[in-house]
Design an enzyme around this catalytic site. Structure first.
Site, mmCIF file in Angstrom:
data_model
loop_
_atom_site.group_PDB
_atom_site.id
_atom_site.type_symbol
_atom_site.label_atom_id
_atom_site.label_comp_id
_atom_site.label_asym_id
_atom_site.label_seq_id
_atom_site.Cartn_x
_atom_site.Cartn_y
_atom_site.Cartn_z
ATOM 1 N N ASP A 38 0.808 -1.218 0.000
ATOM 2 C CA ASP A 38 0.000 0.000 0.000
ATOM 3 C C ASP A 38 0.844 1.272 0.000
ATOM 4 O O ASP A 38 2.048 1.250 0.300
ATOM 5 C CB ASP A 38 -0.904 0.021 1.229
ATOM 6 C CG ASP A 38 -2.236 -0.651 0.984
ATOM 7 O OD1 ASP A 38 -2.506 -1.034 -0.163
ATOM 8 O OD2 ASP A 38 -3.014 -0.793 1.942
ATOM 9 N N LYS A 45 -3.550 3.337 -2.699
ATOM 10 C CA LYS A 45 -4.756 4.137 -2.906
ATOM 11 C C LYS A 45 -4.614 5.401 -2.078
ATOM 12 O O LYS A 45 -4.503 5.342 -0.861
ATOM 13 C CB LYS A 45 -6.006 3.371 -2.491
ATOM 14 C CG LYS A 45 -6.283 2.140 -3.339
ATOM 15 C CD LYS A 45 -7.483 1.364 -2.826
ATOM 16 C CE LYS A 45 -8.789 2.095 -3.062
ATOM 17 N NZ LYS A 45 -9.113 2.255 -4.489
ATOM 18 N N MET A 84 -7.755 9.691 8.446
ATOM 19 C CA MET A 84 -8.160 10.311 7.175
ATOM 20 C C MET A 84 -9.149 11.459 7.398
ATOM 21 O O MET A 84 -10.152 11.588 6.689
ATOM 22 C CB MET A 84 -8.769 9.250 6.245
ATOM 23 C CG MET A 84 -7.786 8.132 5.912
ATOM 24 S SD MET A 84 -8.544 6.717 5.097
ATOM 25 C CE MET A 84 -9.333 5.902 6.512
#
Length: 279
Positions: free
Chosen positions: A46, A68, A183
């Site tokens: 990742d 991502k 996030m």
């Protein structure tokens, strides 16, 4: 030590291991994670994986980036999951390496379900999540007996990239003394407003920990009211963990990295020791 390492599980061909790489510092990899890295034929990793962690990979391992990141071109989650199936069916030992812990806002559950759907055997290797390990490197505990008996972990955006409408902000604000957000930096203004509207004090301590546990770690201490403007003024960039609550004040005593660089720590960041002594 070598004898003990030999007791670690063998990575079988055609299997997929979903492994947490931790928040960044390679020293926070578990023994199971290092064992997986050493045996894997293919490592699908990742964006949040510190590439220093990949130095533990075997010399013949193939590295595939499948990161991502919000707002940037990224592979579709379904395509990543099916790639794991394809590699496993090709007889590879497939390591899916994810930042933090695979099951903490890491889509590990989605990938594992796809493996089950296609009858691919798998193993889960937990990792240290940034919401705990990252804050520890900033000198902020997620629990402390004098501040909180509960902690809530939440994500700052959903699959659409927006603040989740399904969040019961009133319950979150009133039900947990400490809130740890993943996030959330992009939407911190809206999130802070919702928390204050739901009753959180405007001057409640907030901390942002960016690039946690790495050499590039940055920590900003602020308040709910000033969070958005202070982040903009500091020009901070994700990835970041955000924590709301009185535990942020404990950083004045527990900033162990700062102390190594000369910061003078206090032994009474909450002001409770003096009060007890006076009583």
């Amino acid at each position: 030590m070598r004898a003990k390492r030999n007791k670690l599980p063998k990575f079988e061909i055609g299997h997929v291991w979903l492994v947490g790489a931790g928040p960044g510092d390679p020293g926070l990899l578990t023994l199971h994670a290092v064992n997986a890295l050493e045996q894997a034929d293919v490592i699908v990793y990742d964006a949040l994986v510190n590439e220093e962690c990949l130095s533990f990979a075997g010399p013949s391992a193939v590295l595939e980036y499948a990161g991502k990141r919000g707002g940037k071109p990224s592979p579709q989650q379904r395509d990543i999951s099916l790639r794991l199936v394809e590699l496993a069916r090709a007889g590879k030992r497939v390591l899916r390496l994810k930042g933090g812990d695979p099951f903490v806002f890491g889509r590990g559950g989605e990938e594992a379900l796809t493996l089950v759907e296609h009858d691919v055997p798998f193993r889960i290797v937990p990792g240290i999540t940034a919401g705990i390990g990252g804050l520890a490197y900033a000198g902020i505990p997620v629990t402390h007996r004098e501040t909180n008996q509960s902690v809530t972990f939440l994500t700052g955006h959903d699959a659409t990239g927006l603040v989740p409408d399904s969040m019961d902000w009133k319950s979150i604000a009133q039900g947990s003394a400490v809130i740890v957000m993943y996030m959330a930096m992009k939407h911190i203004g809206l999130i802070a407003s919702r928390l204050m509207e739901a009753g959180r004090p405007f001057d409640e301590p907030v901390a942002f920990v960016c690039n946690a546990t790495t050499a590039h770690q940055q920590v900003l201490e602020t308040t709910l009211e000033k969070a958005e403007s202070d982040v903009e003024a500091a020009d901070l960039r994700p990835p970041a963990i955000v924590v709301v609550g009185q535990v942020v004040r404990l950083r004045g005593a527990l900033d162990w990295l700062g102390a190594l660089e000369g910061r003078v720590l206090t032994n009474d960041p909450l002001g409770t020791r003096r009060a007890k002594d006076a009583g």
